[in-house]
Design a protein around this motif. Structure first.
Motif, PDB file in Angstrom:
ATOM      1  N   ILE A  14       0.820  -1.219   0.000  1.00  0.00           N
ATOM      2  CA  ILE A  14       0.000   0.000   0.000  1.00  0.00           C
ATOM      3  C   ILE A  14       0.857   1.275   0.000  1.00  0.00           C
ATOM      4  CG2 ILE A  14      -0.269  -0.145   2.529  1.00  0.00           C
ATOM      5  CD1 ILE A  14      -2.982   1.203   2.247  1.00  0.00           C
TER       6      ILE A  14
ATOM      7  N   TYR B   4      -7.211   0.254  -1.047  1.00  0.00           N
ATOM      8  CA  TYR B   4      -6.563  -0.451   0.062  1.00  0.00           C
ATOM      9  C   TYR B   4      -6.657   0.327   1.369  1.00  0.00           C
ATOM     10  CZ  TYR B   4      -4.920  -4.204  -2.815  1.00  0.00           C
ATOM     11  OH  TYR B   4      -4.877  -5.319  -3.617  1.00  0.00           O
TER      12      TYR B   4
ATOM     13  N   HIS C 225       0.372  -7.548   1.972  1.00  0.00           N
ATOM     14  CA  HIS C 225      -0.346  -6.688   2.925  1.00  0.00           C
ATOM     15  C   HIS C 225      -0.092  -7.128   4.365  1.00  0.00           C
ATOM     16  CE1 HIS C 225      -1.894  -4.773  -0.477  1.00  0.00           C
ATOM     17  NE2 HIS C 225      -2.716  -5.741  -0.830  1.00  0.00           N
TER      18      HIS C 225
END
Ligand code: HEM
Length: 419
Positions: free
Chosen positions: A72, A83, A222
């Protein structure tokens, strides 16, 4: 004449005299060994962190290889906005107060329970380092027994991100951590795809962009970002806040009396000693800042720790004063405050709120459980790190609790508005 050498042993031992020199005499300069342009003044650091043409492309080499995919922090536009919504909801959303906050309180009470009958402890190793790993595992919904693995991975990921000297052993350890994490996450990802729960891992596993679900690499990237983003920062914040309190009895007494002051103590301790000392940006074209030129094709190091002691922004910048006018516990956990170590602009830290709550609970519970908490007589307060920085250890002493005594969850801070 060239500015301070950020790869020197003297700088690593104590960077603060070098920050004063940067602010006074070298507000923008090119550091020959890294090729980075270093900027230190508060006004310029805040501008470079958020304004074009400066970009976050550097995370493509600083984080992506150990994360295993795009993260991100390096995204832009619609993709980035998507996101932020996906990750932001569980970090701030409605179930945060009911589900996550009690978990953080339980984790902190458990860690204190484990050290209470010893009379001595290293607050960094036994407490501050463990809290963020536990919290990120709670957020992601990972099995409790696996949490120590995360600590190992985050140490390797973080070392990779700070590997400015290109040490091959550090690179190899970072990539090995990524591979281990891939193997670890695979069955959990399959499980959450089939049986989603209320955790962040389930949210990643069931998210779609333009109708296409995220693949395993994206999900892992992530998770790694959360591990890297959360770990060091929260640990250093707990350590430095407690160190400042233990060294200054009048502030410790004030915080014991009024737990709502913990936010101010946290902000001032980390203004002086931010967990993140520098943040990197890239520019594809020349930029003339008021203090000097940054040339096209450069990596720019925003010296956050210098900016937080800039005399043009903070009165008596080297003095610990939690009541100073420039600190505002409401604004300073948003992109509009004077504190810059949570970043600025669209990539402003998504976890600032949870970091605030975690640190508030960690300090509050400890003050509640250990009434005569003090620095150990022989406490060595050496620090290390040039990208992120922390005390190597924080040795404390206290009267041991009788065996069998249990640690109550200390709710005074919640009532004072911390949670
Ligand atoms: C005191 C602790 C923390 C510090 C000092 C910190 C610092 C930062 C900074 C400086 C950035 C921006 C990076 C840049 O612009 O280059 C950032 C972004 C981020 N942080 Fe934190 N962080 C902390 C805790 C956390 C926690 C607890 C979480 C989540 C559990 C978290 C999640 C994130 C995420 C997801 C981003 C990326 C945001 C984006 O790119 O839009 N952080 N953090």
């Amino acid at each position: 004449m060239t500015g301070p050498d950020i790869l020197s042993a003297e700088y690593a031992a104590d960077p603060f005299p070098f920050y004063r020199e940067m602010l006074a005499s070298f507000p923008v300069y090119r550091h020959p060994a890294t090729g980075y342009h270093l900027i230190s003044r508060h006004a310029e650091v805040t501008r470079v962190l958020q304004e074009p043409p400066f970009t976050n492309e550097i995370y493509a080499w600083q984080l992506e290889p150990v994360a295993g995919g795009r993260t991100i922090v390096q995204m832009d536009g619609e993709e980035h906005a998507y996101y932020r919504r996906l990750m932001g909801a569980p970090l701030r959303g409605s179930n945060f107060r009911e589900r996550i906050v009690p978990e953080i309180e339980r984790v902190s009470a458990g860690l204190i329970q484990a050290l209470r009958d010893r009379g001595r402890a290293d607050l960094r190793e036994d407490y501050a380092d463990l809290m963020p790993c536990e919290v990120v595992s709670v957020l992601l919904g990972l099995p409790e027994e696996d949490r120590s693995k995360f600590r190992r991975w985050f140490v390797s990921i973080n070392a990779f991100m700070s590997n400015f000297g290109n040490d091959p052993a550090v690179t190899a350890a970072g990539l090995a951590a990524r591979a281990e994490m891939t193997g670890y996450l695979r069955p959990l990802i399959e499980d959450r795809r089939a049986r989603p729960r209320g955790d962040l891992l389930s949210a990643f596993c069931n998210a779609e962009i333009d109708g296409v679900p995220l693949d395993d690499r994206q999900i892992q990237a992530h998770c790694s970002t959360l591990i890297a983003a959360n770990g060091d920062g929260t640990s250093a914040t707990i350590t430095y806040t407690l160190k400042e309190l233990l060294m200054r009895p009048e502030h410790l007494r004030a915080a014991r009396r009024d737990r709502s002051l913990i936010d101010r103590m946290h902000l001032e301790a980390t203004r002086l000693n931010p967990p993140v000392h520098m943040l990197l940006r890239f520019t594809a074209r020349d930029v003339d800042l008021p203090s000097g030129r940054v040339s096209a094709g450069s990596t720019v190091a925003c010296m956050v720790a210098a900016a937080q002691r800039d005399p043009d922004r903070f009165d008596e910048p080297d003095v610990f004063n939690p009541y100073r006018a420039e600190i505002d516990p409401v604004r300073d956990f948003t992109p509009g405050g004077s504190i810059v170590h949570f970043g600025r602009g669209r990539h402003y830290c998504l976890g600032a709120h949870i970091a605030r709550i975690t640190v508030g609970i960690a300090v509050n519970q400890l003050l509640g459980a250990l009434p005569d908490l003090r620095l150990a007589d022989d406490a060595d307060l050496t620090e290390n790190g040039i990208f992120t920085r922390n005390l190597v250890r924080l040795p404390i002493a206290f009267t041991p609790a009788p065996r069998g005594a249990t640690t109550a969850i200390w709710h005074k801070a919640s009532r004072a508005g911390l949670a």
